[in-house]
Scaffold this active site. Sequence first.
Site, mmCIF file in Angstrom:
data_model
loop_
_atom_site.group_PDB
_atom_site.id
_atom_site.type_symbol
_atom_site.label_atom_id
_atom_site.label_comp_id
_atom_site.label_asym_id
_atom_site.label_seq_id
_atom_site.Cartn_x
_atom_site.Cartn_y
_atom_site.Cartn_z
ATOM 1 C CB ALA A 122 33.471 42.100 39.588
ATOM 2 N N PRO A 124 34.808 37.117 43.316
ATOM 3 C CG PRO A 124 34.297 35.186 43.955
ATOM 4 C CD PRO A 124 34.183 36.572 44.511
ATOM 5 N N GLY A 125 33.779 36.868 40.946
ATOM 6 C CA GLY A 125 33.187 36.638 39.612
ATOM 7 C C GLY A 125 31.879 35.791 39.316
ATOM 8 C CB SER A 126 29.828 34.083 41.894
ATOM 9 O OG SER A 126 30.290 34.572 43.009
ATOM 10 C CE LYS A 127 26.389 38.155 44.750
ATOM 11 N NZ LYS A 127 27.688 37.498 45.142
ATOM 12 C CG ASP A 172 38.755 53.159 46.440
ATOM 13 O OD1 ASP A 172 38.376 52.555 47.288
ATOM 14 O OD2 ASP A 172 38.093 54.330 46.178
ATOM 15 C CG ASP A 193 27.804 41.015 46.428
ATOM 16 O OD1 ASP A 193 26.873 40.768 47.016
ATOM 17 O OD2 ASP A 193 28.880 40.217 46.305
ATOM 18 C CB CYS A 246 26.968 37.213 52.084
ATOM 19 S SG CYS A 246 28.741 37.746 52.237
#
Lengths: 321, 155
Positions: A122, A124-127, A172, A193, A246
């Site tokens: 998760a 840095p938390g953008s999604k 993990d 992600d 990405c």
Amino acid sequence: MTKRNYEPKPLFLERMKSLLGKDFQNYLDMLKKEPPRSFRCNTLKISVENLKKRLEEKGWKIKQPFKAFSEVMILASELQPGELGRALEHLLGYYYIQEIASMLPVLTLLPEEDERVLDLCASPGSKTTQIAARMNNKGLLIANEVKFGRIKILSANTERCGVANSVITKRDGIALCKRFKEENFLFDKILLDAPCSGEGTFRSAPKGLEMWNIKTIENLSKLQKALVASAIEILKPGGELVYSTCTHAPEENEEVIDFALKSFDVQIEKINLPIECREGITEWNGKSYSPDVKKSCRIYPQDNDTEGFFIAKLKKIGDRK
Amino acid sequence: MIPLRFFNETEKEKMLKQLKQQFGIRELPFELARLGKERIVVFSGNISGREILNLDEIAHIEGIGLYFAKEQADGIRLSIEGSQLLKSQITKNIFELDEKQSEQWMMGQEISVKTDKKGFFVMKFKNDFLGTGKISENRITNFVPKQRRLKNKEN
């Protein structure tokens, strides 16, 4: 201004040429340009209309490229370096600075209120914050991150964005899924992600061109397969998993999806996104992938003036094949 | 194990009574939990307290919900998010900042004021709720966390 004169490794160039053919030069040209500055209105705190009005009153020119997702915004005026991140509206959590391609996995997952959702990697938390906004702070969102330092960033971002339906966990990813499986704690939707080699981020982080190496890709591919296998195990029947990276490397993308399709009772779903997507490839370096892998979405920087991304959506039919 | 304890009805009523007295709050339409000694969080996830404890055993919970307020000996201090969540209900002890003061506030500075007010006040500039400050002896003590502060004045 980001320093851009990094020398790409010959093998990287060769692989991209192989993927892109005639379009290779357009890709290279796009790498030299800074990506547009985009951000997402945090609808947990402010309406799209109010944010737009406020920012325009500051003299900012705002574009909304997607009619169906008006929260996605592009800054079309020049600001001082760092001004977007320093603005009061950002500090108050009214918007989240996020590259447009990075918003697409959640627009593919389309989490809904009252669902049980896992964001497996998760930080840095953008999604995570985007998922919470789409869930309107309802349902249950578990945001997991394995690294302690990155948990702090994740927590800071969820707090700033007013996320109240989340539980942040530190484990993990593979071990976490195993424990969930043992406890029969299953999810309606999972975003994976995955950690990746980041080839798609070379426009905003060109230094990565110098750090690129094939061994990393091979190692990451193994980890990504283990993560996707673990995540599928804790989906409810009929549940959906969005896998994204990405990067452009097929070993980290189509190869992982091909592995999932061959190992589990899952089907790949067609993706509808408001941007130009190229279909997944079915052959790479002498390996053939399932024809269904074509339903994945390859996003190249030159197609939409974004960063590069890969997205695939899997639906669970039953358990392991 | 995460030091989390959900409020029971009595505790929630007590909190509401205190918030009503301080800020005029009439209802708390969400679950509250105490995290550690002082921090109070809002949690809107649809999972029971018992399931959360189970989840903690499975997954090592590092954080939950949204930091809402801190309960101190001299009253309740709403966080920035706490003040934003309750903004439509806050009717008492609001301190309206002017533009210069709002910048100072968001830069983490103490604000000098000439007032006979005392205690915790919600800081407000135009439509923005900016957390809580403590007024005493002609100054407002600032609680804006470092990572939320303006680095320099806005243009």
